[in-house]
Design a protein around this motif. Sequence first.
Motif, PDB file in Angstrom:
ATOM      1  N   GLY A 154      36.862  47.744  31.704  1.00  0.00           N
ATOM      2  CA  GLY A 154      36.056  47.584  32.908  1.00  0.00           C
ATOM      3  C   GLY A 154      36.689  46.648  33.914  1.00  0.00           C
ATOM      4  O   GLY A 154      36.616  46.879  35.132  1.00  0.00           O
ATOM      5  N   LEU A 155      37.332  45.595  33.433  1.00  0.00           N
ATOM      6  CA  LEU A 155      37.973  44.630  34.322  1.00  0.00           C
ATOM      7  C   LEU A 155      39.136  45.262  35.068  1.00  0.00           C
ATOM      8  O   LEU A 155      39.294  45.076  36.276  1.00  0.00           O
ATOM      9  N   HIS A 156      39.944  46.033  34.339  1.00  0.00           N
ATOM     10  CA  HIS A 156      41.082  46.716  34.978  1.00  0.00           C
ATOM     11  C   HIS A 156      40.598  47.715  36.015  1.00  0.00           C
ATOM     12  O   HIS A 156      41.159  47.805  37.115  1.00  0.00           O
ATOM     13  N   ARG A 157      39.559  48.459  35.667  1.00  0.00           N
ATOM     14  CA  ARG A 157      39.056  49.471  36.597  1.00  0.00           C
ATOM     15  C   ARG A 157      38.477  48.831  37.860  1.00  0.00           C
ATOM     16  O   ARG A 157      38.684  49.321  38.971  1.00  0.00           O
ATOM     17  N   ALA A 158      37.794  47.715  37.682  1.00  0.00           N
ATOM     18  CA  ALA A 158      37.223  47.012  38.837  1.00  0.00           C
ATOM     19  C   ALA A 158      38.336  46.473  39.732  1.00  0.00           C
ATOM     20  O   ALA A 158      38.256  46.565  40.971  1.00  0.00           O
ATOM     21  N   GLU A 159      39.377  45.935  39.116  1.00  0.00           N
ATOM     22  CA  GLU A 159      40.502  45.407  39.892  1.00  0.00           C
ATOM     23  C   GLU A 159      41.214  46.528  40.641  1.00  0.00           C
ATOM     24  O   GLU A 159      41.584  46.375  41.806  1.00  0.00           O
ATOM     25  N   GLY A 160      41.382  47.661  39.970  1.00  0.00           N
ATOM     26  CA  GLY A 160      42.024  48.804  40.612  1.00  0.00           C
ATOM     27  C   GLY A 160      41.228  49.317  41.796  1.00  0.00           C
ATOM     28  O   GLY A 160      41.792  49.608  42.858  1.00  0.00           O
ATOM     29  N   ARG A 161      39.910  49.406  41.627  1.00  0.00           N
ATOM     30  CA  ARG A 161      39.063  49.872  42.730  1.00  0.00           C
ATOM     31  C   ARG A 161      39.123  48.919  43.912  1.00  0.00           C
ATOM     32  O   ARG A 161      39.171  49.354  45.071  1.00  0.00           O
ATOM     33  N   GLU A 162      39.180  47.620  43.635  1.00  0.00           N
ATOM     34  CA  GLU A 162      39.226  46.635  44.717  1.00  0.00           C
ATOM     35  C   GLU A 162      40.544  46.720  45.487  1.00  0.00           C
ATOM     36  O   GLU A 162      40.571  46.611  46.713  1.00  0.00           O
ATOM     37  N   ILE A 163      41.633  46.939  44.772  1.00  0.00           N
ATOM     38  CA  ILE A 163      42.943  47.090  45.431  1.00  0.00           C
ATOM     39  C   ILE A 163      42.926  48.311  46.338  1.00  0.00           C
ATOM     40  O   ILE A 163      43.390  48.261  47.483  1.00  0.00           O
ATOM     41  N   LEU A 164      42.379  49.423  45.847  1.00  0.00           N
ATOM     42  CA  LEU A 164      42.312  50.648  46.650  1.00  0.00           C
ATOM     43  C   LEU A 164      41.396  50.460  47.861  1.00  0.00           C
ATOM     44  O   LEU A 164      41.729  50.884  48.967  1.00  0.00           O
ATOM     45  N   ARG A 165      40.272  49.793  47.659  1.00  0.00           N
ATOM     46  CA  ARG A 165      39.331  49.567  48.764  1.00  0.00           C
ATOM     47  C   ARG A 165      39.969  48.676  49.833  1.00  0.00           C
ATOM     48  O   ARG A 165      39.890  48.969  51.031  1.00  0.00           O
ATOM     49  N   THR A 166      40.606  47.614  49.392  1.00  0.00           N
ATOM     50  CA  THR A 166      41.255  46.699  50.329  1.00  0.00           C
ATOM     51  C   THR A 166      42.378  47.399  51.087  1.00  0.00           C
ATOM     52  O   THR A 166      42.546  47.212  52.294  1.00  0.00           O
ATOM     53  N   GLY A 167      43.150  48.223  50.368  1.00  0.00           N
ATOM     54  CA  GLY A 167      44.242  48.948  51.012  1.00  0.00           C
ATOM     55  C   GLY A 167      43.746  49.909  52.064  1.00  0.00           C
ATOM     56  O   GLY A 167      44.328  50.017  53.144  1.00  0.00           O
TER      57      GLY A 167
END
Length: 201
Positions: free
Chosen positions: A177-190
């Motif tokens: 869950g932590l990895h997925r949340a971090e990945g989503r945040e990177i994509l959203r920020t990008g």
Amino acid sequence: NSTEGYFRLAKVVESLGLMQGTVGNESEKEHLLDQANKMFLVCGAKGHVDAMKSLVANCEKGQGFGSDGCPRPVKLQAREFNEELLRENPDDPMILGKLAIFWAQGFGVDQPDLPKACHYADKAAVSNALILASAESEGSAKKLKDKDYDAMGYNTNNYILHGNCKYFNNFNSTGDGLHRAEGREILRTGLQLRHLRKADG
């Protein structure tokens, strides 16, 4: 010198080929780009860096190499050329991002290496962060547009691979869950950085 003159001629041939493409003459476009690529290859063999950059760019786009696309030996040269550029500029996010994509696609190698691609994408993200921090310290980050990021060497496309790498834990496992949340945040920020709609994130 003669190599520089030959390179300039190759750029003219390349430009003529691209012009043919704009008027729908695809066969002539490919013929001229094929000639230009052969000229770039000759110049590159003599150490002309800009000629290699032109050849690599066309290889990535599959321009001027016929229906089969850029041949593997040229792809291999393209990857090795960027690895050499990285030795000279180890923190360049554009080069790091390009190598990340190369490894993710299996560009010039037997098969893709996603963990290695993620390694380069992560390093590109670190370099991007340093560039952005420098802009913020000068108080200009909020005013930046896409062209400004390009001008200062910020890789605005790295977030796609980097976000997926984080989401899937560098493709070494499914990720938690932590990895997925971090990945989503990177994509959203990008996406927001590229001035796209928040809803797309």
